[in-house]
Enzyme design. Structure first.
Site, PDB file in Angstrom:
ATOM      1  N   CYS A 177       0.865  -1.179   0.000  1.00 39.36           N
ATOM      2  CA  CYS A 177       0.000   0.000   0.000  1.00 39.36           C
ATOM      3  C   CYS A 177       0.904   1.231   0.000  1.00 39.36           C
ATOM      4  CB  CYS A 177      -0.952  -0.012   1.201  1.00 39.36           C
ATOM      5  SG  CYS A 177      -0.119  -0.066   2.807  1.00 39.36           S
ATOM      6  N   THR A 178       0.363   2.394   0.281  1.00 38.73           N
ATOM      7  CA  THR A 178       1.142   3.627   0.155  1.00 38.73           C
ATOM      8  C   THR A 178       2.292   3.699   1.152  1.00 38.73           C
ATOM      9  OG1 THR A 178      -0.859   4.770  -0.564  1.00 38.73           O
ATOM     10  CG2 THR A 178       1.006   6.145   0.093  1.00 38.73           C
TER      11      THR A 178
END
Length: 322
Positions: A177-178
């Protein structure tokens, strides 16, 4: 040297009195002139803030001085100005909204892979690289050949577990994810659901760009500040997002000028001008359409914003209880 730092961070740890901690943390941020969004919950701390380099250094030192956050990992980027216009420090049930309050990543979660370990493992035959972000995020950029999920926000992730088991049970699952926070709960939930070999990219896409050159990350990384999207890949970069109107390659994210639509999509500069900031002819002709200034970014009205709002909430609640 750029004058401002942008910090992205999270840490799972027990906070016995999260409302008291929220107030103290809010005051710390105010004293250092930081802006951004911070969530405090009984399970830990999650934030992204911006400030002058020296103020951010002082903030990181102060957070790490607390034994509960000694192991926190700050992802640091630099900018010419603040990436936010306000400061919000909020108390919520979870530091990332997943509806998985029974999941404790400090007890069990996927194996953390460094960016280099992730890069070396991601293309192996028995590996599935799983993007646990929302659709508008991965439409801007994702890892080459990654599996994406049809979800508008992370709280929908648990609904996809049967689909994932049907397709990928027995495989090695590499989540990303980020910044890493969603993977903590996503990988833990995958383990709880019967997957045996689950891993996660430690530090997320942002750290991967810093330490592994962003190799094979296609497009840009969506971020939750005024920058909207940032470059990650310095090895083999490509643009994968397309203009919502003409479908030419474009990494320029905007909001539709019609406030009742406010669709958040890529629109190239040419179409932005032609459509006057709207995503469609219908929105272009809407009587409430906002004036288009060429950016496609519409700052919320800051009138009445008070950075000290909420700081006396605890005292007020206590006085009412007496």
């Amino acid at each position: 040297m750029k004058k401002y730092s942008i910090l992205l961070y999270y840490h799972y740890t027990k906070i016995e009195d999260p409302e008291l901690f929220r107030e103290e943390h809010h005051l710390l941020c105010l004293s250092l002139n930081l802006l951004g969004r911070i969530i405090v919950a009984p399970e830990g701390l999650n934030g992204t803030v911006s400030g002058l380099v020296e103020d951010c250094e002082a903030y990181m030192a102060a957070v790490k001085a607390d034994p509960r956050f000694a192991g926190i990992d700050f992802k640091v980027d630099y900018a010419e100005e603040h990436a936010f216009t306000k400061l919000h420090v909020r108390h919520k049930p979870e530091i990332v909204h997943a509806g998985l309050r029974n999941i404790d990543p400090t007890e069990r979660t996927g194996v953390h892979l460094s960016p280099k370990e992730f890069r070396d493992m991601k293309d192996q035959e028995d590996v599935v690289v799983l993007d646990v972000r929302s659709d508008y995020e991965y439409s801007m950029g994702k890892f080459k050949n990654a599996v994406t999920l049809d979800i508008e926000n992370f709280r929908e992730f648990p609904e996809k577990i049967d689909e994932l088991k049907e397709k990928y049970e027995g495989k090695k699952i590499l989540t990303y994810c980020t910044g890493g926070i969603k993977c903590e709960k996503a990988s833990a939930f995958l383990l709880e659901s019967g997957f045996e070999n689950v891993y996660q990219l430690h530090g997320g896409i942002i750290k991967y760009g810093m330490e592994a050159g962003g190799e094979d990350f296609e497009g840009k990384c969506y971020v939750f500040d005024n920058r909207v999207a940032v470059d990650v890949n310095t090895v083999n970069p490509v643009v994968i997002s397309k203009c919502h109107v003409c479908e030419t390659p474009s990494a320029r994210m905007v909001n539709c000028a019609n406030p009742h639509c406010n669709l958040h999509v890529p629109i190239c500069e040419t179409c932005g001008t032609l459509m006057d900031g709207a995503c469609s002819t219908t929105c272009q002709e809407h009587p409430d359409k906002r004036p288009y200034d060429g950016t496609g970014y519409y700052q919320k009205n800051t009138n009445g914003y008070n950075p000290y709002k909420g700081l006396n909430r605890r005292k007020t609640e206590q006085s009412k209880a007496v």
